[in-house]
Scaffold this motif. Sequence first.
Motif, mmCIF file in Angstrom:
data_model
loop_
_atom_site.group_PDB
_atom_site.id
_atom_site.type_symbol
_atom_site.label_atom_id
_atom_site.label_comp_id
_atom_site.label_asym_id
_atom_site.label_seq_id
_atom_site.Cartn_x
_atom_site.Cartn_y
_atom_site.Cartn_z
ATOM 1 N N ILE A 17 22.856 -26.964 -0.772
ATOM 2 C CA ILE A 17 24.150 -26.786 -0.105
ATOM 3 C C ILE A 17 24.675 -25.366 -0.301
ATOM 4 C CG2 ILE A 17 26.579 -27.488 -0.164
ATOM 5 C CD1 ILE A 17 25.599 -30.360 -0.660
ATOM 6 N N ARG A 18 24.465 -24.806 -1.492
ATOM 7 C CA ARG A 18 24.947 -23.436 -1.747
ATOM 8 C C ARG A 18 24.251 -22.418 -0.855
ATOM 9 N NH1 ARG A 18 25.569 -24.946 -7.432
ATOM 10 N NH2 ARG A 18 23.434 -24.265 -7.887
ATOM 11 N N MET A 19 23.080 -22.746 -0.332
ATOM 12 C CA MET A 19 22.351 -21.817 0.542
ATOM 13 C C MET A 19 22.841 -21.856 1.980
ATOM 14 S SD MET A 19 18.321 -21.652 -0.240
ATOM 15 C CE MET A 19 18.234 -20.320 0.960
ATOM 16 N N ILE A 20 23.522 -22.909 2.362
ATOM 17 C CA ILE A 20 23.843 -23.130 3.778
ATOM 18 C C ILE A 20 24.922 -22.170 4.258
ATOM 19 C CG2 ILE A 20 24.801 -24.795 5.429
ATOM 20 C CD1 ILE A 20 23.392 -27.001 3.905
ATOM 21 N N ARG A 21 24.563 -21.398 5.252
ATOM 22 C CA ARG A 21 25.491 -20.462 5.902
ATOM 23 C C ARG A 21 24.816 -19.955 7.179
ATOM 24 N NH1 ARG A 21 23.295 -17.963 1.495
ATOM 25 N NH2 ARG A 21 22.214 -15.981 1.836
ATOM 26 N N PRO A 22 25.571 -19.369 8.093
ATOM 27 C CA PRO A 22 24.966 -18.867 9.330
ATOM 28 C C PRO A 22 23.884 -17.825 9.048
ATOM 29 C CG PRO A 22 27.344 -18.963 9.548
ATOM 30 C CD PRO A 22 27.046 -19.228 8.107
ATOM 31 N N GLY A 23 22.802 -17.913 9.808
ATOM 32 C CA GLY A 23 21.720 -16.937 9.683
ATOM 33 C C GLY A 23 20.607 -17.332 8.746
ATOM 34 N N ILE A 24 20.778 -18.423 7.982
ATOM 35 C CA ILE A 24 19.748 -18.864 7.048
ATOM 36 C C ILE A 24 18.766 -19.800 7.767
ATOM 37 C CG2 ILE A 24 19.308 -20.260 4.985
ATOM 38 C CD1 ILE A 24 20.393 -17.559 4.314
ATOM 39 N N PRO A 25 17.460 -19.540 7.667
ATOM 40 C CA PRO A 25 16.492 -20.461 8.262
ATOM 41 C C PRO A 25 16.593 -21.846 7.616
ATOM 42 C CG PRO A 25 15.454 -18.354 7.765
ATOM 43 C CD PRO A 25 16.815 -18.332 7.115
ATOM 44 N N ALA A 26 16.544 -22.877 8.441
ATOM 45 C CA ALA A 26 16.645 -24.239 7.917
ATOM 46 C C ALA A 26 15.531 -24.540 6.936
ATOM 47 C CB ALA A 26 16.616 -25.236 9.082
ATOM 48 N N ALA A 27 14.354 -23.972 7.172
ATOM 49 C CA ALA A 27 13.214 -24.215 6.282
ATOM 50 C C ALA A 27 13.490 -23.723 4.871
ATOM 51 C CB ALA A 27 11.962 -23.547 6.841
#
Length: 348
Positions: free
Chosen positions: A254-264
């Motif tokens: 969850i901490r990684m989720i932000r615009p521009g981040i690949p879903a993988a």
Amino acid sequence: MHPRLRQFASLLKSHQIDAYLITSDVNIRYLTDFPASESWLLVSPKKSFYVTDSRYTLEARSGLSGVKVEQFAHSIIKTMFGLAGTHRLRNIAFDDRHVSLALFKDLKQACPKGVKLLPKNNIIEQMREIKTVEEINHIRECLRLNLDAYHYLKKVVVPGITEKDALLRLENYVKSRGAGFSFSPIIASGPNSCFPHARVSDRKIRNHEPVLVDMGIDINGYKSDLTRMFFFGKITPLYQKVYDSVAVAQQKAIRMIRPGIPAAEVDHEARNYLAGLKLAKYFGHSLGHGVGLEIHEAPRLSGKSQAVLKEGMVVTVEPAVYLPGQFGVRIEDMVLVTRGGCEVLSRP
């Protein structure tokens, strides 16, 4: 005309098509905000047609705005191609994932000379990935009842009750609130919890074991999806270790989720953490998926996903560990991608 339908119609010229044939009830619902059933929507840059039969004609004419309702008597295919001929629509695109092989053969056989059928997929699905404020509010409403239902279950799910009896009480509670389920709920106790899609059984819930509950709420077509764990009696060290590991894996993702981040990369973050604890081999499914009008929609959070997260996407984050013959732990929340990061929608 509904704003989403107007937006979609404006995209057709850039794809060099005269019209788009939509056979998916869900996609028609998305573009028109009308609950379609066994009907088609033919969209052109200038005009759109809802092709249906006598069962739905009056309702459609009352509920659709900016769309001409055409009633067919014998053949929806002939009626659609008749409209195409009248309005000189030569290049007609469609999403072949929503067309059976039998229907495609019928379309090809009835296709008039000079008209081309062109498979073009994902145009509407890409629009659906980004939720509007109105859609997000619908999802929030589902989640409020979803969380209320879990609070209710805390009083109901006790040692001695069967999984099926717990489900029956849950169904009555949700129906009493004027809602339905977005999928068949999972209530899996003890060793049943190690099956990711366990079927509700006659097994009695026992003391000193976990219960995995996965359910979602459907209100006016929009959906939620949450998984919570219950435990009765003394928590074993192994269960505590696995639960804590899954919870940390979820927090890291969850901490990684932000615009521009690949879903993988989000999937890899959770999976790599579990791998360091030698638990990743017990996590076989993807980390999450989009939710909206369907319980599983784009984007998908998986190691093979090509999607890049964008503001307005709503996804589940559901890492898990399933120990064969023992128990499973899955923690699932719904997350909105925001301009500066994300918001966990399913936290009170």
